[in-house]
Design a protein around this motif. Sequence first.
Motif, short mmCIF file in Angstrom:
data_model
loop_
_atom_site.label_atom_id
_atom_site.label_comp_id
_atom_site.label_asym_id
_atom_site.label_seq_id
_atom_site.Cartn_x
_atom_site.Cartn_y
_atom_site.Cartn_z
N LEU A 20 0.81 -1.23 0.00
CA LEU A 20 0.00 0.00 0.00
C LEU A 20 0.84 1.27 0.00
CD1 LEU A 20 -3.00 -0.76 2.38
CD2 LEU A 20 -2.89 -0.88 -0.10
N VAL A 21 2.14 1.14 0.16
CA VAL A 21 3.02 2.31 0.20
C VAL A 21 3.80 2.35 -1.12
CG1 VAL A 21 4.97 3.37 1.41
CG2 VAL A 21 3.21 2.16 2.71
N PRO A 22 3.81 3.50 -1.80
CA PRO A 22 4.58 3.57 -3.05
C PRO A 22 6.05 3.20 -2.79
CG PRO A 22 3.21 5.53 -2.78
CD PRO A 22 3.13 4.76 -1.49
N PRO A 23 6.63 2.36 -3.62
CA PRO A 23 7.97 1.83 -3.32
C PRO A 23 9.04 2.90 -3.20
CG PRO A 23 7.21 1.17 -5.53
CD PRO A 23 6.04 1.75 -4.82
N GLY B 117 -9.92 1.87 1.79
CA GLY B 117 -10.69 2.81 0.98
C GLY B 117 -10.08 4.20 0.94
N ILE B 118 -9.37 4.57 2.00
CA ILE B 118 -8.74 5.89 2.08
C ILE B 118 -7.26 5.81 1.72
CG2 ILE B 118 -8.32 7.89 3.56
CD1 ILE B 118 -11.31 7.25 3.31
N ILE B 119 -6.54 4.93 2.41
CA ILE B 119 -5.08 4.99 2.26
C ILE B 119 -4.59 4.34 0.96
CG2 ILE B 119 -4.75 5.10 4.76
CD1 ILE B 119 -3.67 2.24 4.70
N ALA B 120 -5.45 3.51 0.34
CA ALA B 120 -5.06 2.91 -0.94
C ALA B 120 -5.73 3.61 -2.12
CB ALA B 120 -5.42 1.42 -0.96
N ALA B 121 -6.39 4.75 -1.85
CA ALA B 121 -7.09 5.45 -2.93
C ALA B 121 -6.14 5.86 -4.06
CB ALA B 121 -7.84 6.66 -2.37
N TRP B 122 -4.88 6.15 -3.70
CA TRP B 122 -3.91 6.56 -4.73
C TRP B 122 -3.74 5.49 -5.81
CZ3 TRP B 122 0.70 3.81 -5.57
CH2 TRP B 122 1.04 2.87 -4.59
N LYS B 123 -3.92 4.22 -5.44
CA LYS B 123 -3.72 3.15 -6.42
C LYS B 123 -4.81 3.15 -7.49
CE LYS B 123 -0.92 -0.29 -4.61
NZ LYS B 123 -0.73 -1.73 -4.41
N LYS B 124 -5.99 3.64 -7.09
CA LYS B 124 -7.11 3.64 -8.03
C LYS B 124 -7.24 4.96 -8.79
CE LYS B 124 -9.95 0.20 -5.73
NZ LYS B 124 -11.18 -0.08 -4.98
N SER B 125 -6.35 5.90 -8.49
CA SER B 125 -6.49 7.24 -9.07
C SER B 125 -6.11 7.25 -10.55
CB SER B 125 -5.59 8.23 -8.32
OG SER B 125 -4.22 7.93 -8.57
N GLY B 126 -5.32 6.27 -10.97
CA GLY B 126 -4.84 6.28 -12.35
C GLY B 126 -3.74 7.29 -12.60
N ALA C 294 5.05 10.97 -5.11
CA ALA C 294 4.17 9.84 -4.79
C ALA C 294 3.38 10.13 -3.52
CB ALA C 294 5.00 8.56 -4.64
N LEU C 295 4.03 10.72 -2.51
CA LEU C 295 3.32 11.03 -1.26
C LEU C 295 2.29 12.13 -1.48
CD1 LEU C 295 6.21 10.74 1.37
CD2 LEU C 295 4.21 9.24 1.13
N ASP C 296 2.56 13.05 -2.36
CA ASP C 296 1.55 14.07 -2.69
C ASP C 296 0.31 13.42 -3.30
OD1 ASP C 296 3.09 16.14 -1.77
OD2 ASP C 296 3.81 16.77 -3.76
N LEU C 297 0.54 12.41 -4.15
CA LEU C 297 -0.59 11.70 -4.75
C LEU C 297 -1.36 10.91 -3.69
CD1 LEU C 297 -2.31 10.65 -7.08
CD2 LEU C 297 -0.55 8.90 -7.50
N VAL C 298 -0.61 10.23 -2.80
CA VAL C 298 -1.24 9.51 -1.68
C VAL C 298 -2.15 10.47 -0.91
CG1 VAL C 298 -0.78 8.50 0.60
CG2 VAL C 298 0.55 7.74 -1.40
N ALA C 299 -1.62 11.65 -0.62
CA ALA C 299 -2.33 12.63 0.20
C ALA C 299 -3.59 13.13 -0.51
CB ALA C 299 -1.41 13.81 0.54
N SER C 300 -3.47 13.51 -1.78
CA SER C 300 -4.63 14.10 -2.46
C SER C 300 -5.71 13.04 -2.68
CB SER C 300 -4.21 14.75 -3.78
OG SER C 300 -3.65 13.79 -4.65
N ALA C 301 -5.30 11.80 -2.99
CA ALA C 301 -6.28 10.74 -3.19
C ALA C 301 -6.96 10.38 -1.88
CB ALA C 301 -5.61 9.51 -3.81
N ALA C 302 -6.18 10.35 -0.78
CA ALA C 302 -6.76 10.02 0.53
C ALA C 302 -7.75 11.10 0.95
CB ALA C 302 -5.64 9.89 1.58
#
Lengths: 342, 342
Positions: free
Chosen positions: A25-28, A297-306, A317-325
């Motif tokens: 769940l964490v970007p590598p 549903g919240i912390i993995a939202a970045w994976k579904k953002s495309g 990557a963390l910016d994307l995690v944050a905005s998607a969450a």
Amino acid sequence: MDRLIAAIKAMQNPSVVGLDPTVALVPPQVFDAVGDDLDAAGDKASAGYDASESGAQRAASRLAMGYFEFNRAVIDAVADIVPAVKVQIAMYEALGPAGIDAYTMTCEYAQQQGLYVIGDIKRGDIGSTAAAYAQHLSGLPQTASPSADAPHEDDSYDDLWHEDAVTINPYLGADGITPFVDAAKQTDKGIFVLVRTSNPSSKDIQELELASGECFYEHVADLVSDWGSDSLGAEGYSRVGAVVGATHPQEGQALRERMPHTFFLVPGFGAQGGTAQDVAGMFDADGSGAIVNSSRGIIAAWKKSGEYRSGMSADEALDLVASAARQAALNMRDELRVAVYR
Amino acid sequence: MDRLIAAIKAMQNPSVVGLDPTVALVPPQVFDAVGDDLDAAGDKASAGYDASESGAQRAASRLAMGYFEFNRAVIDAVADIVPAVKVQIAMYEALGPAGIDAYTMTCEYAQQQGLYVIGDIKRGDIGSTAAAYAQHLSGLPQTASPSADAPHEDDSYDDLWHEDAVTINPYLGADGITPFVDAAKQTDKGIFVLVRTSNPSSKDIQELELASGECFYEHVADLVSDWGSDSLGAEGYSRVGAVVGATHPQEGQALRERMPHTFFLVPGFGAQGGTAQDVAGMFDADGSGAIVNSSRGIIAAWKKSGEYRSGMSADEALDLVASAARQAALNMRDELRVAVYR
């Protein structure tokens, strides 16, 4: 539960974000960046007295620090829109002692950002051992400390875990609960006792029919009500809450009526299948009485953002995690508002 | 359970020493000595990059290191006469992350001295979360590690906790058990599931009568038998053991017959009131099938020796802890031999 209820009211949002990271769940690139930092720190520390770590410990430290950086990004993204986070200690404990450090750091950081922190620890043991676990809430007893000369950060107690509430397993009976209730009263905190969990095989145990005609979990529900009966707060809920899974909507609604003074922590929303409609019956007529958790549903939202690209830097990557969450947390809030604040 | 059974046979001693320290059970001069060492290390480290600890953390570190020194003295004193130790993680967790370090150090040191280490962690959670807790047994997944370049100490897995078996809470049903069973098979380890605990209020839950006419704990016993049915070892016992308190002798004897392939971990001997006669029925006809734990009876024996003096040095006090623990462990062994090896 008054502090939690006040936080929910202030945000008009009965939801809690579950900080349950896994490696997937964490970007590598977040782990890579942390690894570089650890290598630099290790070189520096190896000049000192205690830099001997095994390969496994080194790998675990890297994962643990990656989890913390990931959590910090999520916390910063949601702290102004959600009242609480639930931190699942198992995910950290999986990394050994380094993971436990990341757990307490996460809890402390979330509290600093104004969030109510639920430690999902599901502990339970007998008398003196339960009392030891209850130090999750009460911290280090100052009378027991051999270094009473050390300065205290807090007037009332030495907090070590930075949790506002914890989850508890009831299998040991009242002996295992009382020390937590006492600690919760002392420190203005709360507990949530497992009553009806969201997983499929919970039926193996929790749905057993008793000679009395009740289900086993209904009996536990009554015990939980009793255990909380002398700690009612101003909002009408006791310090002893219950965990009731979103995947059991009818049972949850019946439990809401059965235990009117027990606040519910409701896992199983989202990834496990629970919807806002499923949980609506677990709230009281005023839209209070429960808080609903979503983790993946919240912390993995970045994976579904495309929007994720493997070439991103760790910060990107963390910016994307944050905005998607944040967007996922807003969506969940709005779904719950529609379903609950009738 | 073959490894544990072999160790018991080699010692002719079906007992396990519980390493459950509290502040009151450790001679105070041990904490003082550790505190001096920590102060010196702190001064040295404060020249480095990360020496910022709160007062609470400093106090907890002192207690934690005191616990480890205490445990080391006990382990050294009994390693040639007992097959196993049970380490109660709650006592360490009460000290926060520093306590967790002392817990893993204790487990690792005990393994190094040839002891079988039972981690009394009583964990239990659902699917993916239970899988995370199961890393107590299976260590860090090498495939999941982002630093695959780090050297491995062990060919098979990266151990973080140094436990040979752990205790598990069954309230979540099979979802919470399966990941531990899988991990135990992978790593030649074992688990013990709570069935009938030694504490008085265990009756609140465990003695409930089911519609089937059984007690709740009997139903759990049958589940535990099932969960172990495909992991029978050469000695006839599965990898899935049961916790059965010494304070329930008749029930223990009945459970012995009910679950012939389930090895018992029996707490509650000594300080909690269980005697060698009470536990005799929990063994099979060959004197196998169970291991009996004593914690305070062994590690607090120094307090009853009449030989403690407050003017003792830390080393003198630890020598007394060691000699009293050894004598108490020998007495327990001999009592059990008489009662069990019929």
